[in-house]
Write a protein that holds these residues in place. Structure first.
Motif, PDB file in Angstrom:
ATOM      1  N   CYS A  65       4.713  10.153   0.707  1.00 29.11           N
ATOM      2  CA  CYS A  65       4.162   8.847   0.343  1.00 29.11           C
ATOM      3  C   CYS A  65       4.638   7.841   1.379  1.00 29.11           C
ATOM      4  O   CYS A  65       5.846   7.605   1.509  1.00 29.11           O
ATOM      5  CB  CYS A  65       4.609   8.441  -1.050  1.00 29.11           C
ATOM      6  SG  CYS A  65       4.207   6.731  -1.491  1.00 29.11           S
ATOM      7  N   GLY A  73       0.516   4.265  -5.880  1.00 26.67           N
ATOM      8  CA  GLY A  73      -0.450   4.849  -4.980  1.00 26.67           C
ATOM      9  C   GLY A  73      -1.673   5.325  -5.727  1.00 26.67           C
ATOM     10  O   GLY A  73      -1.769   5.205  -6.953  1.00 26.67           O
ATOM     11  N   GLN A  74      -2.616   5.910  -4.978  1.00 29.01           N
ATOM     12  CA  GLN A  74      -3.872   6.361  -5.576  1.00 29.01           C
ATOM     13  C   GLN A  74      -3.773   7.769  -6.140  1.00 29.01           C
ATOM     14  O   GLN A  74      -4.652   8.215  -6.868  1.00 29.01           O
ATOM     15  CB  GLN A  74      -4.998   6.296  -4.539  1.00 29.01           C
ATOM     16  CG  GLN A  74      -5.080   7.499  -3.605  1.00 29.01           C
ATOM     17  CD  GLN A  74      -3.949   7.580  -2.600  1.00 29.01           C
ATOM     18  OE1 GLN A  74      -3.191   6.630  -2.426  1.00 29.01           O
ATOM     19  NE2 GLN A  74      -3.824   8.715  -1.935  1.00 29.01           N
ATOM     20  N   TYR A  90       1.585  10.738  -8.462  1.00 28.20           N
ATOM     21  CA  TYR A  90       1.563   9.362  -7.993  1.00 28.20           C
ATOM     22  C   TYR A  90       2.929   8.950  -7.455  1.00 28.20           C
ATOM     23  O   TYR A  90       3.960   9.258  -8.057  1.00 28.20           O
ATOM     24  CB  TYR A  90       1.191   8.414  -9.123  1.00 28.20           C
ATOM     25  CG  TYR A  90      -0.184   8.625  -9.697  1.00 28.20           C
ATOM     26  CD1 TYR A  90      -0.377   9.472 -10.787  1.00 28.20           C
ATOM     27  CD2 TYR A  90      -1.291   7.971  -9.164  1.00 28.20           C
ATOM     28  CE1 TYR A  90      -1.635   9.669 -11.332  1.00 28.20           C
ATOM     29  CE2 TYR A  90      -2.551   8.158  -9.702  1.00 28.20           C
ATOM     30  CZ  TYR A  90      -2.723   9.010 -10.782  1.00 28.20           C
ATOM     31  OH  TYR A  90      -3.973   9.196 -11.302  1.00 28.20           O
ATOM     32  N   THR A 130      -2.368  12.084  -5.586  1.00 23.56           N
ATOM     33  CA  THR A 130      -2.788  13.283  -4.869  1.00 23.56           C
ATOM     34  C   THR A 130      -2.798  14.445  -5.849  1.00 23.56           C
ATOM     35  O   THR A 130      -1.878  14.593  -6.653  1.00 23.56           O
ATOM     36  CB  THR A 130      -1.871  13.562  -3.659  1.00 23.56           C
ATOM     37  OG1 THR A 130      -2.370  14.666  -2.923  1.00 23.56           O
ATOM     38  CG2 THR A 130      -0.432  13.847  -4.076  1.00 23.56           C
ATOM     39  N   LEU A 168       0.848  -1.184   0.000  1.00 21.75           N
ATOM     40  CA  LEU A 168       0.000   0.000   0.000  1.00 21.75           C
ATOM     41  C   LEU A 168       0.884   1.234   0.000  1.00 21.75           C
ATOM     42  O   LEU A 168       1.788   1.360   0.831  1.00 21.75           O
ATOM     43  CB  LEU A 168      -0.913   0.008   1.218  1.00 21.75           C
ATOM     44  CG  LEU A 168      -2.042   1.028   1.254  1.00 21.75           C
ATOM     45  CD1 LEU A 168      -3.017   0.779   0.103  1.00 21.75           C
ATOM     46  CD2 LEU A 168      -2.766   0.969   2.591  1.00 21.75           C
ATOM     47  N   VAL A 193       0.468   5.397   0.062  1.00 21.92           N
ATOM     48  CA  VAL A 193      -0.522   6.432   0.323  1.00 21.92           C
ATOM     49  C   VAL A 193       0.152   7.800   0.241  1.00 21.92           C
ATOM     50  O   VAL A 193       1.014   8.131   1.062  1.00 21.92           O
ATOM     51  CB  VAL A 193      -1.178   6.248   1.698  1.00 21.92           C
ATOM     52  CG1 VAL A 193      -2.201   7.354   1.940  1.00 21.92           C
ATOM     53  CG2 VAL A 193      -1.831   4.877   1.805  1.00 21.92           C
ATOM     54  N   GLU A 194      -0.279   8.568  -0.762  1.00 22.13           N
ATOM     55  CA  GLU A 194       0.263   9.907  -0.952  1.00 22.13           C
ATOM     56  C   GLU A 194      -0.556  10.937  -0.182  1.00 22.13           C
ATOM     57  O   GLU A 194      -1.747  10.751   0.060  1.00 22.13           O
ATOM     58  CB  GLU A 194       0.238  10.307  -2.430  1.00 22.13           C
ATOM     59  CG  GLU A 194       0.993   9.392  -3.361  1.00 22.13           C
ATOM     60  CD  GLU A 194       0.084   8.397  -4.054  1.00 22.13           C
ATOM     61  OE1 GLU A 194       0.436   7.956  -5.169  1.00 22.13           O
ATOM     62  OE2 GLU A 194      -0.976   8.058  -3.487  1.00 22.13           O
ATOM     63  N   SER A 195       0.103  12.020   0.173  1.00 22.87           N
ATOM     64  CA  SER A 195      -0.564  13.155   0.805  1.00 22.87           C
ATOM     65  C   SER A 195       0.244  14.411   0.522  1.00 22.87           C
ATOM     66  O   SER A 195       1.377  14.331   0.042  1.00 22.87           O
ATOM     67  CB  SER A 195      -0.701  12.941   2.319  1.00 22.87           C
ATOM     68  OG  SER A 195       0.572  12.836   2.916  1.00 22.87           O
TER      69      SER A 195
END
Length: 117
Positions: free
Chosen positions: A22, A108-109, A95, A111, A3, A5-7
């Motif tokens: 990430c 990742g999904q 990404y 941002t 997994l 996860v970006e922010s």
């Protein structure tokens, strides 16, 4: 399960800065090369920056050189992208990706980064 996860994305004025993060889980982070890619509306996804597992070998797209800095903290399973002097042309979904070898296998999904003029 891997997994990523970006922010850190958001809306910023031209000339401003953002720092993307990430966080990775489900993999031995220190053994993976990491990268940042972006995709603008109507365009193909493109490479932005990459860093190897040691943090010693780094590559940037021409558009990122001198403005963006990629870094990683293996103790935190995190890769960063510091973006300065942002331009409207930098608007895209960003990404994070991980590669155990040559190919980036995990993504990742994304941002959203929006730069207003």
């Amino acid at each position: 399960q891997v997994l990523l996860v970006e922010s850190g994305g958001g809306l910023v004025h031209a000339g401003g800065s953002l720092r993307l993060s990430c966080v990775a889980s489900g993999l031995t982070f220190g053994a993976y090369g990491m990268g940042w890619f972006r995709q603008a509306p109507g365009k193909e996804r493109e490479f932005v920056a990459g860093i190897d597992w040691t943090g010693s070998n780094i590559a940037y797209a021409d558009s990122a050189k001198g403005r963006f800095t990629i870094s990683r903290d293996n103790a935190k399973n995190t890769v960063y992208l510091q973006m300065n002097s942002l331009e409207p042309e930098d608007t895209a979904v960003y990404y994070c990706a991980a590669r155990p070898g040559i190919k980036f296998n995990f993504w990742g999904q994304g941002t959203q980064v929006t730069v207003s003029s």
